[in-house]
Write an enzyme that holds these catalytic residues in place. Structure first.
Site, mmCIF file in Angstrom:
data_model
loop_
_atom_site.group_PDB
_atom_site.id
_atom_site.type_symbol
_atom_site.label_atom_id
_atom_site.label_comp_id
_atom_site.label_asym_id
_atom_site.label_seq_id
_atom_site.Cartn_x
_atom_site.Cartn_y
_atom_site.Cartn_z
ATOM 1 N N LEU A 64 0.855 -1.182 0.000
ATOM 2 C CA LEU A 64 0.000 0.000 0.000
ATOM 3 C C LEU A 64 0.892 1.233 0.000
ATOM 4 C CD1 LEU A 64 -2.912 -0.814 2.471
ATOM 5 C CD2 LEU A 64 -2.833 -1.035 0.000
ATOM 6 N N MET A 65 0.767 2.048 -1.030
ATOM 7 C CA MET A 65 1.634 3.208 -1.199
ATOM 8 C C MET A 65 0.847 4.495 -0.986
ATOM 9 S SD MET A 65 3.941 1.930 -4.436
ATOM 10 C CE MET A 65 5.276 3.093 -4.115
ATOM 11 N N GLY A 103 2.702 7.705 -1.307
ATOM 12 C CA GLY A 103 3.413 8.790 -1.956
ATOM 13 C C GLY A 103 4.444 9.438 -1.059
ATOM 14 N N GLY A 104 4.550 8.963 0.176
ATOM 15 C CA GLY A 104 5.528 9.501 1.116
ATOM 16 C C GLY A 104 6.783 8.651 1.194
ATOM 17 N N ILE A 105 7.731 9.115 1.993
ATOM 18 C CA ILE A 105 9.017 8.423 2.087
ATOM 19 C C ILE A 105 8.878 7.056 2.754
ATOM 20 C CG2 ILE A 105 11.254 8.483 3.279
ATOM 21 C CD1 ILE A 105 11.558 11.342 2.446
ATOM 22 N N LEU A 136 -5.004 3.523 -2.849
ATOM 23 C CA LEU A 136 -6.449 3.589 -2.671
ATOM 24 C C LEU A 136 -6.919 5.036 -2.666
ATOM 25 C CD1 LEU A 136 -7.039 1.007 0.224
ATOM 26 C CD2 LEU A 136 -7.126 0.600 -2.246
ATOM 27 N N CYS A 148 -11.110 1.918 9.954
ATOM 28 C CA CYS A 148 -10.811 1.784 8.527
ATOM 29 C C CYS A 148 -9.988 0.534 8.219
ATOM 30 C CB CYS A 148 -10.050 3.025 8.054
ATOM 31 S SG CYS A 148 -9.440 2.964 6.361
ATOM 32 N N CYS A 170 -6.982 10.791 7.447
ATOM 33 C CA CYS A 170 -6.590 11.147 6.075
ATOM 34 C C CYS A 170 -7.542 12.121 5.402
ATOM 35 C CB CYS A 170 -6.432 9.887 5.232
ATOM 36 S SG CYS A 170 -7.988 8.985 4.931
#
EC number: 2.8.1.13
Length: 345
Positions: free
Chosen positions: A6-7, A9-11, A32, A92, A187
Site C-alpha cells: 500500500l503506497m 506517496g511519502g518516504i 487507494l 478503517c 486522512c
C-alpha cells in the site's frame, strides 16, 4: 514472493518498496482513493509513479470512495452526532486497507500485503513496533488472524528518526518527495474535524454546561466540538480550578463538567470487535486511546456479552467510541469499542 504494498506517496511507504525488493520480493504497488480530495490524490499519485518508475514497480490505483464513505466516513460523522469520539483509523483498517486492498492484492496474485505502518507481526499476532514513539499497533487491533498471517511491516524494526536519513542516503531521488506532507492522523480531515461535521450539521449551536450535581454553570459552543476530558472552549462561571468535560448529552446539547478527579475511571465497558476464539477472561494490559499508556487490567465478558475491563489504576479521559485494546506484553490480543466507564472502589 509477490507482495502488494500500500503506497501513499511519502518516504515511509516508498522506502518500504525498496526494502521489500532488497528482501527478494516482487513488489506490486496499490494506491487507494478513499476521500474526495482530488488535489491530494493527484500529488500522491505523481509521487507514486515516480517511485514506481525508479524501482520498476507495477502499480494499481483503485477508487474505493464509495466503500470508504459507507464504512468509515459515515461512521465518523454519525459518531460525533451521537456524542461519541470515533477512531476512524482503527475502524478503517479491517474494512479498507486490510479488507478491500487485501482482496485486490490476492486478485493480482500476491501472497502478502505490506504497509508502512510502525508495527510488527509475531506468533500470528500484531506486535508493537520497535519505535515506541511511533507504534501503531493500537490501530490494528481489529484485524483477523487470517489477515495478520498475510502482513509484512518493513519499518516495524526500525526507528522513525533513522528512516528518512537512511532512505535519502540510499535513494537520493526520494528527496523530490519532500513536498509530501507527513500523513495526518485522519486522512480525510484537512485541519479540523469540525470542518467535516459542518458540512452535515449546525455544529455551532450553543448549549448549557452543568456540573455533576446538575447546576447550570456556563455555556458551550456546540456539543460536537468536545470530547471527554477536554478542558477548554466552554465557560464555567466563577471557576478558579480547571474543569473537564465528564459527559456529553447530544439530545439536550448539554455538557457535564467537573474536576479532574471526577474524570477518573477504573472500569471500562466495551462492545467486542476482535477477540480470540473462545475468549472469556484475560489478565494483562489495556489501552483506552492511542497515546495513552498501557494499564494493567483484568478483562472478561459479562452476561450481556460486553467486555468489562477492571483497571488496576485510575485513568482519565475515557471517551465512548474510542477503542479498548488488550495487550499481552507487546502483543495485541484484541479489543472493542468503548461504550461506557465508571469508578468503583
Amino acid at each position: 514472493m509477490k507482495v502488494a504494498l500500500l503506497m501513499s506517496g511519502g518516504i515511509d511507504s516508498s522506502y518500504s518498496a525498496y526494502l521489500l525488493q532488497e528482501a527478494g520480493h516482487e513488489v506490486v504497488g496499490i494506491y487507494l482513493k478513499l476521500h474526495d480530495n482530488d488535489l491530494k490524490h493527484a500529488q500522491n499519485i505523481q509521487n507514486i509513479e515516480k517511485v514506481s518508475q525508479k524501482l520498476g514497480i507495477e502499480t494499481h490505483i483503485f477508487d474505493a470512495k464509495e466503500l470508504f464513505k459507507k464504512h468509515v466516513y459515515d461512521y465518523f460523522v454519525d459518531s460525533y452526532q451521537k456524542g461519541l469520539t470515533p477512531n476512524p483509523c482503527a475502524f478503517c483498517n479491517p474494512f479498507m486497507k486490510f479488507g478491500f486492498a487485501l482482496e485486490r492484492a490476492l486478485e493480482l496474485g500476491c501472497e502478502k500485503i505490506a504497509t508502512g505502518h510502525y508495527a510488527r507481526v509475531k506468533e500470528g499476532r500484531i506486535q508493537e513496533a520497535k519505535d515506541q514513539s511511533k507504534d501503531q499497533s493500537y490501530f490494528l487491533f481489529g484485524l483477523k488472524e487470517s489477515v495478520i498471517s498475510r502482513l509484512i511491516f518493513p519499518l516495524g524494526d526500525r526507528l522513525k528518526s533513522e528512516i528518512k536519513p537512511e532512505a535519502l542516503e540510499i535513494l537520493p531521488w526520494l528527496g523530490t518527495l519532500e513536498s509530501y506532507k507527513e500523513s495526518q492522523e485522519i486522512c480525510f480531515v484537512e485541519s479540523d474535524y469540525i470542518d467535516i461535521l459542518r458540512r452535515h450539521f449546525p455544529v455551532e449551536q450553543k448549549g448549557i454546561v452543568q456540573d455533576s450535581s446538575g447546576r447550570v454553570v456556563g455555556e458551550h459552543k456546540g456539543y460536537m466540538q468536545y470530547t471527554i476530558g477536554k478542558r477548554k472552549g466552554f465557560t464555567v462561571k466563577g471557576a478558579h480550578d480547571p474543569h473537564y468535560v465528564l459527559s456529553i448529552d447530544p439530545k439536550e446539547n448539554r455538557l457535564i463538567v467537573g474536576s479532574k478527579e471526577e474524570l477518573a475511571k477504573n472500569v471500562v465497558y466495551a462492545d467486542p470487535f476482535a477477540l480470540p476464539e473462545g475468549f472469556e477472561h484475560f489478565e494483562g494490559e489495556v489501552k483506552i486511546r492511542y497515546r495513552s499508556l498501557k494499564v494493567k487490567a483484568e478483562v472478561r465478558l459479562d452476561e450481556s456479552g460486553r467486555l468489562v475491563a477492571h483497571l488496576k489504576e485510575k485513568v482519565y479521559g475515557v471517551a465512548n467510541g474510542q477503542a479498548l485494546v488488550l495487550y499481552a506484553e507487546d502483543l495485541v490480543i484484541g479489543g472493542g469499542w468503548i461504550l461506557d466507564s465508571s469508578l468503583k472502589s
